[in-house]
Structure formats: C-alpha cells, structure tokens
Design a protein around this motif. Structure first.
Motif, mmCIF file in Angstrom:
data_model
loop_
_atom_site.group_PDB
_atom_site.id
_atom_site.type_symbol
_atom_site.label_atom_id
_atom_site.label_comp_id
_atom_site.label_asym_id
_atom_site.label_seq_id
_atom_site.Cartn_x
_atom_site.Cartn_y
_atom_site.Cartn_z
ATOM 1 N N SER A 19 0.842 -1.195 0.000
ATOM 2 C CA SER A 19 0.000 0.000 0.000
ATOM 3 C C SER A 19 0.876 1.242 0.000
ATOM 4 C CB SER A 19 -0.929 0.009 1.222
ATOM 5 O OG SER A 19 -1.822 -1.071 1.204
ATOM 6 N N PHE A 20 0.236 2.374 -0.190
ATOM 7 C CA PHE A 20 0.945 3.653 -0.214
ATOM 8 C C PHE A 20 0.077 4.674 0.497
ATOM 9 C CE2 PHE A 20 2.534 7.610 -1.992
ATOM 10 C CZ PHE A 20 3.905 7.393 -1.998
ATOM 11 N N GLY A 21 0.656 5.366 1.472
ATOM 12 C CA GLY A 21 -0.100 6.353 2.231
ATOM 13 C C GLY A 21 0.703 7.615 2.451
ATOM 14 N N GLY A 22 0.067 8.582 3.077
ATOM 15 C CA GLY A 22 0.722 9.850 3.387
ATOM 16 C C GLY A 22 0.098 10.456 4.624
ATOM 17 N N ALA A 23 0.776 11.456 5.187
ATOM 18 C CA ALA A 23 0.278 12.026 6.433
ATOM 19 C C ALA A 23 0.781 13.448 6.633
ATOM 20 C CB ALA A 23 0.702 11.164 7.623
ATOM 21 N N LEU A 24 -0.005 14.197 7.369
ATOM 22 C CA LEU A 24 0.426 15.461 7.953
ATOM 23 C C LEU A 24 1.002 15.154 9.328
ATOM 24 C CD1 LEU A 24 0.397 18.641 8.105
ATOM 25 C CD2 LEU A 24 -1.850 18.391 9.201
ATOM 26 N N ILE A 25 2.199 15.655 9.631
ATOM 27 C CA ILE A 25 2.865 15.400 10.907
ATOM 28 C C ILE A 25 2.769 16.650 11.773
ATOM 29 C CG2 ILE A 25 5.030 14.753 12.027
ATOM 30 C CD1 ILE A 25 5.983 13.754 9.261
ATOM 31 N N VAL A 26 2.413 16.468 13.041
ATOM 32 C CA VAL A 26 2.435 17.560 14.018
ATOM 33 C C VAL A 26 3.112 17.051 15.280
ATOM 34 C CG1 VAL A 26 1.099 19.213 15.367
ATOM 35 C CG2 VAL A 26 0.292 18.532 13.095
ATOM 36 N N ASP A 27 4.268 17.618 15.613
ATOM 37 C CA ASP A 27 4.995 17.275 16.832
ATOM 38 C C ASP A 27 4.971 18.468 17.768
ATOM 39 O OD1 ASP A 27 5.607 14.768 15.918
ATOM 40 O OD2 ASP A 27 7.641 15.260 15.283
ATOM 41 N N TYR A 28 4.352 18.283 18.924
ATOM 42 C CA TYR A 28 4.229 19.343 19.923
ATOM 43 C C TYR A 28 5.229 19.051 21.041
ATOM 44 C CZ TYR A 28 2.014 22.579 23.213
ATOM 45 O OH TYR A 28 1.765 23.599 24.098
ATOM 46 N N PHE A 29 6.319 19.782 21.062
ATOM 47 C CA PHE A 29 7.387 19.545 22.035
ATOM 48 C C PHE A 29 7.037 20.173 23.386
ATOM 49 C CE2 PHE A 29 9.585 18.558 18.189
ATOM 50 C CZ PHE A 29 10.606 17.696 18.543
ATOM 51 N N PHE A 30 7.170 19.366 24.447
ATOM 52 C CA PHE A 30 7.021 19.879 25.805
ATOM 53 C C PHE A 30 8.334 19.749 26.580
ATOM 54 C CE2 PHE A 30 5.441 15.533 25.545
ATOM 55 C CZ PHE A 30 6.134 14.882 26.554
ATOM 56 N N GLY A 31 9.389 19.468 25.897
ATOM 57 C CA GLY A 31 10.741 19.395 26.428
ATOM 58 C C GLY A 31 11.685 19.326 25.250
ATOM 59 N N GLU A 32 12.971 19.483 25.490
ATOM 60 C CA GLU A 32 13.921 19.489 24.382
ATOM 61 C C GLU A 32 13.921 18.169 23.619
ATOM 62 O OE1 GLU A 32 18.713 20.236 23.541
ATOM 63 O OE2 GLU A 32 17.894 20.426 25.568
ATOM 64 N N ASN A 33 13.711 17.058 24.326
ATOM 65 C CA ASN A 33 13.781 15.732 23.703
ATOM 66 C C ASN A 33 12.471 14.963 23.748
ATOM 67 O OD1 ASN A 33 16.465 16.296 23.285
ATOM 68 N ND2 ASN A 33 17.220 15.003 24.923
ATOM 69 N N TYR A 34 11.369 15.647 24.082
ATOM 70 C CA TYR A 34 10.094 14.957 24.237
ATOM 71 C C TYR A 34 9.008 15.707 23.477
ATOM 72 C CZ TYR A 34 12.889 13.350 28.181
ATOM 73 O OH TYR A 34 13.909 12.876 28.958
ATOM 74 N N ALA A 35 8.167 14.949 22.767
ATOM 75 C CA ALA A 35 7.098 15.585 22.004
ATOM 76 C C ALA A 35 5.865 14.695 21.966
ATOM 77 C CB ALA A 35 7.567 15.884 20.580
ATOM 78 N N PHE A 36 4.711 15.353 21.863
ATOM 79 C CA PHE A 36 3.460 14.650 21.593
ATOM 80 C C PHE A 36 3.280 14.631 20.090
ATOM 81 C CE2 PHE A 36 -1.179 15.104 20.748
ATOM 82 C CZ PHE A 36 -1.553 13.830 21.135
ATOM 83 N N GLY A 37 3.275 13.428 19.505
ATOM 84 C CA GLY A 37 3.187 13.294 18.059
ATOM 85 C C GLY A 37 1.786 12.948 17.594
ATOM 86 N N THR A 38 1.250 13.754 16.699
ATOM 87 C CA THR A 38 -0.078 13.497 16.153
ATOM 88 C C THR A 38 -0.091 13.925 14.685
ATOM 89 O OG1 THR A 38 -2.457 13.860 16.484
ATOM 90 C CG2 THR A 38 -0.995 15.719 16.959
ATOM 91 N N GLY A 39 -1.250 14.207 14.142
ATOM 92 C CA GLY A 39 -1.376 14.595 12.747
ATOM 93 C C GLY A 39 -2.612 13.986 12.124
ATOM 94 N N LEU A 40 -2.566 13.733 10.847
ATOM 95 C CA LEU A 40 -3.685 13.119 10.135
ATOM 96 C C LEU A 40 -3.117 12.322 8.973
ATOM 97 C CD1 LEU A 40 -6.780 13.118 10.414
ATOM 98 C CD2 LEU A 40 -6.838 14.855 8.615
ATOM 99 N N ALA A 41 -3.486 11.051 8.890
ATOM 100 C CA ALA A 41 -2.870 10.153 7.908
ATOM 101 C C ALA A 41 -3.923 9.477 7.039
ATOM 102 C CB ALA A 41 -2.029 9.090 8.617
#
Length: 231
Positions: free
Chosen positions: A53-75
């Motif tokens: 299969s072949f897919g794609g996505a919008l990526i949204v990374d919300y950082f709450f620290g230098e090395n930590y992020a909440f990763g979401t988006g729409l795929a």
C-alpha cells in the motif's frame, strides 16, 4: 490573594506556551499490510498473503521538552490483505470436506495518531534518533473486496453486499516506530523511519453478522517505511 494567584497562573501558562515548540511536516509511507485471521476449525480462517500500500500524512509534533514531544497529525493509510476460510457447500449435508475460499480485502483509512516521541541528543552533526510509542484511531473511507465495491457470495448469487459493510466502522492500533531526523536548515528537517501498526479491533462485520459464522476475528497489521520533511 486570589488575584495574585490568578496572575501567577497566567504568567506560568504564558511561559509554558512560549517555551513549547510545534513542528509541522508531511510524510509518505509505502507499506506492507496483512490481516491476522482466526476462527474455530470449522471455518479455519487464515492469512494467505499481504498487500503493498501507499499512504501519506500530515505530521504535528508538539514539544514539551527538548527531547520529548506529543506526536499526532492526520494520515491516509491503506490496509488489508488476502485471507482464506473453509466454506461448507450448502447443497450437501454438513461434512468435514468442503471448499477453501480466498477473499482479498483492501481498505483505505483516515487515521489520527496519538503518540509520544522521544528524541536523543545529536549522535552526529545535525542528526538524532527518535522513538515513537502510542496508538491511533482510524475510520474506513473506502473498501473493496476482491477488487470490487460489491461482493457476491460464491455459494449464493442472490446474496450481494456492499464491500464497505464488511468492515467495522472504527479501528484502533498500537503504534511503535523508530527513525532518524536530520537538520537540513534552520527550520527544515528530513526524517526516515520504520513503524509497526498492530490492529486491536476485530474488523469483521460480515461473516458473523451475515453468514452466521462463529468467533471470527480479523485484525489489521501494517509495516511502514516513513519518509518525510518538517518545515
């Protein structure tokens, strides 16, 4: 006292918002999908083959620290595969012998990932690893059975159903991934990684409901190559 406390809360909230960083990007994800199929021996459901299969996505990374992020988006994700099952011929009395039937299921989902992303410090100039753990919720938007939008029962030509009715209206997945990010410019990053999406919900909405088969379980599995860019 209350006014001072409220003012302090506003200042802290503003400082937190200011320190937070949001990174947005896009990715493409060629993948290999297959179905985990199980049932009693009377119908003997099994996985036969995978599908590309072949897919794609919008990526949204919300950082709450230098090395930590909440990763979401729409795929947009393609899932499915080919399963087989033991079909008892209705024209003869029940017996151990019968026919093996293959069914190819292809479903396109719109998916919302909800993950935690952990980043290492730079392991090489402008390069660091990331690890992703969490899950996703998905809803099917298009389904085909054996390449068709309608499915005709091989033992009953009068029994025709929409392919979309074969798949449950919600899917949930456990998501595990890892990859590398490379800082290309001041705000531009390239990323490449691998991810595994393990379906948690039984997607069968046909065999038990329409055919009366008992204890049929069909779940999605996807291995994806994630290639993207953040801006």
């Amino acid at each position: 006292m209350k006014t001072s406390f409220l003012a302090l809360s506003v200042v802290l909230a503003s400082a937190t918002a200011a320190s937070a960083q949001v990174e947005i990007g896009v990715k493409i994800s060629p993948s290999v999908a297959f179905l985990r199929a199980e049932s009693p021996s009377s119908t003997d459901f099994a996985n036969e083959s995978s599908k590309v299969s072949f897919g794609g996505a919008l990526i949204v990374d919300y950082f709450f620290g230098e090395n930590y992020a909440f990763g979401t988006g729409l795929a947009l994700t393609g899932k499915g595969g080919t399963i087989s099952y033991f079909e008892q011929d209705p024209r003869v009395p029940p017996r151990p012998s019968g026919n093996r039937v293959n069914q190819k299921i292809a479903t396109q989902y719109i998916e919302l990932p909800l993950t935690l992303k952990l980043f290492t410090n730079e392991l090489a100039p402008a390069t660091r690893l990331y690890f992703q753990l969490g899950g996703s919720l998905a809803a099917p938007i298009a389904t085909r059975i054996n390449g068709e939008k309608f499915y005709k029962d091989p033992y009953d030509n009068n029994n025709e159903t929409k392919a979309s009715e074969h798949v449950f209206a919600l899917d949930a997945n456990a998501l595990l991934g890892a990859g590398v990010e490379y800082q290309l410019g001041r705000s531009t990053k390239l990323l490449a990684g691998l991810s595994y999406h393990r379906g948690l919900i039984n997607l069968d909405h046909y065999f038990e409901k329409t055919r009366g088969f008992s204890d049929v379980t069909i779940k999605n599995n996807v291995f994806a190559l994630d290639l993207g860019m953040k801006f």
